[in-house]
Design a protein around this motif. Structure first.
Motif, short mmCIF file in Angstrom:
data_model
loop_
_atom_site.label_atom_id
_atom_site.label_comp_id
_atom_site.label_asym_id
_atom_site.label_seq_id
_atom_site.Cartn_x
_atom_site.Cartn_y
_atom_site.Cartn_z
N ASN A 104 1.03 -1.05 -0.19
CA ASN A 104 -0.22 0.10 -0.47
C ASN A 104 0.86 1.35 -0.37
O ASN A 104 0.50 2.46 0.36
N CYS A 105 2.06 1.14 -0.06
CA CYS A 105 2.66 2.58 -0.65
C CYS A 105 2.70 3.36 -1.13
O CYS A 105 2.24 3.13 -2.91
N LYS A 106 2.48 4.56 -1.25
CA LYS A 106 2.79 5.79 -1.84
C LYS A 106 3.91 6.29 -2.32
O LYS A 106 4.07 6.69 -3.78
N GLU A 107 5.10 6.11 -1.21
CA GLU A 107 6.11 6.56 -2.09
C GLU A 107 7.50 5.34 -2.36
O GLU A 107 7.10 4.84 -0.54
N ALA A 108 8.53 5.11 -2.33
CA ALA A 108 9.53 4.16 -1.71
C ALA A 108 10.51 4.77 -2.54
O ALA A 108 10.92 6.22 -3.69
N ALA A 109 11.58 4.22 -1.58
CA ALA A 109 13.31 4.90 -2.10
C ALA A 109 14.25 3.67 -2.56
O ALA A 109 13.75 2.90 -1.97
N LEU A 110 14.33 3.10 -3.49
CA LEU A 110 15.22 2.69 -4.23
C LEU A 110 16.92 2.47 -3.86
O LEU A 110 17.12 3.30 -4.92
N TYR A 111 17.60 1.85 -3.19
CA TYR A 111 18.75 2.10 -3.02
C TYR A 111 19.48 1.36 -3.77
O TYR A 111 20.52 -0.18 -3.46
N LEU A 112 19.57 1.00 -5.20
CA LEU A 112 19.69 -0.26 -6.06
C LEU A 112 20.47 0.50 -7.50
O LEU A 112 21.74 -0.08 -8.09
N THR A 113 20.51 1.80 -7.36
CA THR A 113 21.54 2.22 -8.64
C THR A 113 23.23 2.63 -8.63
O THR A 113 23.71 2.50 -9.55
N ASP A 114 23.34 2.46 -7.28
CA ASP A 114 24.05 2.08 -7.07
C ASP A 114 24.95 0.51 -7.36
O ASP A 114 26.51 0.55 -7.28
N LEU A 115 24.41 -0.33 -7.17
CA LEU A 115 25.12 -1.50 -7.39
C LEU A 115 25.95 -1.40 -8.17
O LEU A 115 25.50 -1.48 -9.95
N ALA A 116 26.66 -2.71 -8.47
CA ALA A 116 27.42 -2.49 -9.55
C ALA A 116 26.84 -3.60 -10.60
O ALA A 116 26.67 -4.94 -10.39
N VAL A 117 27.20 -2.86 -11.79
CA VAL A 117 26.46 -3.79 -13.09
C VAL A 117 27.61 -4.48 -14.25
O VAL A 117 27.72 -3.47 -14.13
N SER A 118 27.67 -5.28 -14.67
CA SER A 118 28.70 -5.72 -15.70
C SER A 118 28.23 -4.86 -16.49
O SER A 118 27.21 -5.29 -17.51
N ASP A 119 28.60 -4.15 -17.87
CA ASP A 119 29.54 -3.35 -18.60
C ASP A 119 27.95 -2.53 -18.57
O ASP A 119 27.54 -1.92 -19.87
N ARG A 120 27.91 -1.90 -17.75
CA ARG A 120 26.38 -0.91 -17.19
C ARG A 120 27.09 0.05 -16.51
O ARG A 120 27.45 -0.48 -15.53
N ASP A 121 26.93 1.34 -17.19
CA ASP A 121 27.26 2.41 -16.72
C ASP A 121 26.28 3.47 -15.49
O ASP A 121 24.89 2.75 -15.71
N GLU A 122 26.26 4.37 -14.98
CA GLU A 122 25.57 4.86 -13.93
C GLU A 122 23.94 5.41 -14.68
O GLU A 122 22.67 5.23 -14.45
N ALA A 123 24.03 6.12 -15.89
CA ALA A 123 23.17 6.02 -16.97
C ALA A 123 22.54 5.26 -17.30
O ALA A 123 20.47 5.24 -17.19
N TRP A 124 22.56 3.88 -17.20
CA TRP A 124 21.71 2.84 -18.15
C TRP A 124 20.91 2.05 -16.79
O TRP A 124 20.32 1.82 -16.61
N LYS A 125 21.54 2.63 -15.34
CA LYS A 125 20.99 1.51 -14.40
C LYS A 125 19.84 3.27 -14.19
O LYS A 125 18.91 2.70 -13.60
N ILE A 126 20.19 4.31 -13.90
CA ILE A 126 18.83 5.17 -13.52
C ILE A 126 18.12 4.79 -14.90
O ILE A 126 16.86 4.84 -14.20
N THR A 127 17.81 5.20 -15.78
CA THR A 127 17.75 4.58 -17.17
C THR A 127 16.21 3.39 -16.77
O THR A 127 15.06 3.71 -17.16
N GLN A 128 17.17 1.99 -16.49
CA GLN A 128 15.74 0.87 -16.59
C GLN A 128 15.44 1.02 -15.15
O GLN A 128 14.28 0.59 -15.43
N ALA A 129 15.72 2.12 -14.39
CA ALA A 129 15.01 1.93 -13.38
C ALA A 129 13.60 2.29 -13.65
O ALA A 129 12.00 2.65 -13.21
N VAL A 130 13.84 3.94 -14.31
CA VAL A 130 12.66 4.08 -14.74
C VAL A 130 11.58 3.70 -15.74
O VAL A 130 10.66 3.56 -15.75
N LEU A 131 12.34 3.16 -16.46
CA LEU A 131 11.96 2.35 -17.49
C LEU A 131 11.02 1.30 -17.37
O LEU A 131 9.75 0.99 -17.24
N VAL A 132 11.27 1.05 -16.22
CA VAL A 132 10.75 -0.45 -16.01
C VAL A 132 9.71 -0.32 -14.77
O VAL A 132 8.88 -0.61 -14.84
N GLY A 133 9.75 1.03 -13.88
CA GLY A 133 8.99 1.67 -13.39
C GLY A 133 7.71 1.87 -13.90
O GLY A 133 6.34 1.47 -13.57
#
Ligand code: BES
Ligand code: MN
Ligand code: ZN
Length: 493
Positions: A104-133
């Protein structure tokens, strides 16, 4: 859904839910460790008890935990820390949003975009979070008498350990623009053929033009007649809806810079015409304008971003219907290019509208032309619903598009355009016929188009398998908007 990005500590963030990751070896992510300390090690305890194994996408929602200022904690499994891959990051995000929407949450804070993902930069992680959301919140039920309630989750914070740089904020804004573009593409694709007509698409283009100060031009059938677009016009003959040729121009680049032209197939319903399609799943042919929808969505995205590039969108749009006036198998028409075409199958109509639009595209003196079309069932047989079929007369262009698809997880796969396939289009009575037989059907369709694109750098994306999903989750996917916007963003650099 609203997105923001800022520095935040997982133990101090007041929100509906803090989301932190846990690896499969029981190791906590940095943000989870901070929270664990504030919560007197309740997280490590429950991991030690075996309640959370940390498998990719596994989730555990903990309501009201003592020591945590947020209302809930959501743990999400990240798998083995050594090789956190791009697809796994997306799986994690999907799992997170699925749980958040059920809570039932109206807001959430995702501590995920700092995680290291192989072959991907920060911009990619931010973009994916937005697109998947954004994808998780997408609904198309406004035509139901009782639409479902809007998702409760309204605000998502992408939380970072360090103060995000200006570039990260710019990335977030760009990602939101892509999400908006995809949403437009999905909305248009999902609309039924009785609402989303060629006239409707033209109105959509006009309202985009108004909102983003684009130049719009809509040609009527009489204008197309004057231009000699008899191939395009042959497709609309059986329809009561007037055909349109829509042009939208975005001037983000320098005046003298040649534009990139995006051409989108806009068949708002493809019955097959006199070569009528079988009845099963014929409703899905409302999606035969997804090429048009995707170039409009891409235009919306880049205009919202204010990309420094000149882009022109050209959309040939009509219905393909059977009727006493409809084109018949064996009819011969002359295209705007002067080449004559024997229409052996009226269901191979996409190439008939595209060839005239591709000839028309030359007038914009393009640096590159990319057409996007739900062109062949054969492409679905070849590549399934995973990859878009890519064809090009320039290998460097093909490579750029493949790379854009790979980066955005909106992948394409290159198919051949070799000379050996061309004779399959030979006709006894005209310069070519509009079908090449069952073998290599998506290739011969592309070969047909290649005869109209000799003067410029050109690529063709066959999105028949990727533009929508069938079955229980029937709906437009918004592809290939991520691929196209990524390609254009690279070109603007
Ligand atoms: N719009 C269809 C292609 C299509 C079919 C897309 C199924 C997605 C799913 C296109 O106009 C068409 O009918 N193509 C024919 C060509 C054939 C007659 C050479 C096809 O693929 O069957
Ligand atoms: Mn067809
Ligand atoms: Zn079609």
């Amino acid at each position: 859904m609203e997105f923001s990005i800022k520095q935040s500590s997982s133990d101090k963030q007041r929100t509906g839910c803090v989301v932190v990751g846990v690896y499969a070896n029981g190791k906590l992510s940095a943000a989870a460790q901070i929270l664990d300390v504030a919560m007197q090690h309740q997280l490590s305890d429950l991991i030690a008890r075996g309640d959370m194994e940390g498998k990719v996408g596994q989730t555990l929602l903990l309501p009201h935990v003592a020591g945590c200022v947020a209302e809930r904690v959501l743990l999400v499994g990240l798998g083995k820390s050594s090789a956190f891959a791009a697809t796994q990051f997306v799986d994690v995000l999907r799992a997170v949003f699925a749980v958040l929407h059920k809570s039932n949450c109206k807001e959430a804070a995702l501590y995920l975009t700092d995680l290291a993902v192989s072959d991907r930069d920060e911009a990619w992680k931010i973009t994916q979070a937005v697109l998947v959301g954004a994808e998780s919140a997408y609904r198309c039920d406004h035509l139901k008498s009782k639409p479902a309630d809007a998702p409760i989750l309204r605000k998502v914070l992408l939380a970072c350990a360090e103060k995000p740089e200006a570039a990260a904020k710019a990335t977030l804004a760009q990602a939101v623009a892509v999400a908006h573009g995809m949403q437009l593409t999905k909305d248009l694709g999902n609309l039924p053929g009785n609402i989303c007509t060629p006239t409707y698409l033209a109105e959509q283009a006009k309202s985009l033009a108004k909102a983003y100060k684009l130049e719009v031009d809509v040609l009527e059938e009489k204008d197309m007649e004057k231009l000699g677009m008899h191939s395009l016009l042959s497709v609309t003959r059986g329809s009561r809806q007037p055909a349109k040729l829509i042009t939208l121009a975005y001037h983000g680049g320098e005046k003298k810079q040649k534009p990139i032209v995006l051409v989108g197939k806009g068949i708002t319903f493809d019955s097959g015409g006199i070569s009528l399609k079988p009845g099963a799943e014929m409703d899905e042919m409302k999606y035969d304008m997804c090429g048009a929808a995707s170039v409009l969505g891409t235009m919306r995205a880049i205009a919202e971003m204010g990309l420094k590039l000149n882009v022109v969108v050209v959309i040939p749009t009509c219905e393909n219907m059977p009727d006493g006036q409809a084109s018949k198998p064996g009819d011969i028409v002359t295209s705007m290019s002067g080449q004559s075409i024997e229409i052996l199958n009226t269901d191979a109509e996409g190439r008939l509208v595209l060839c005239d639009a591709l000839t028309y595209a030359a007038r914009f003196e393009p640096s590159t032309v990319i057409d996007v079309a739900t062109l062949t069932g054969a492409c679905v047989i070849a590549l399934g619903h995973v990859a878009t079929g890519l064809f090009s007369n320039q290998d460097d262009l093909a490579q750029e598009l493949l790379a854009a698809g790979q980066y955005t997880q909106d992948r394409a796969w290159q198919m051949p355009l070799w000379e050996e396939y061309q004779p399959l289009l030979d006709s006894n009575f005209a310069d070519m016929q509009n079908i090449g037989g069952r073998a290599g059907g998506s290739i011969t369709a592309a070969c047909f188009l290649s005869r109209f694109t000799k003067e410029y750098r050109w690529a063709h994306l066959d999105i028949a398998g990727t533009a929508w999903k069938s079955g229980k989750d029937k709906g437009a996917t918004g592809r290939p908007v991520p691929l196209l916007t990524q390609y254009l963003m690279q070109q603007a650099k």
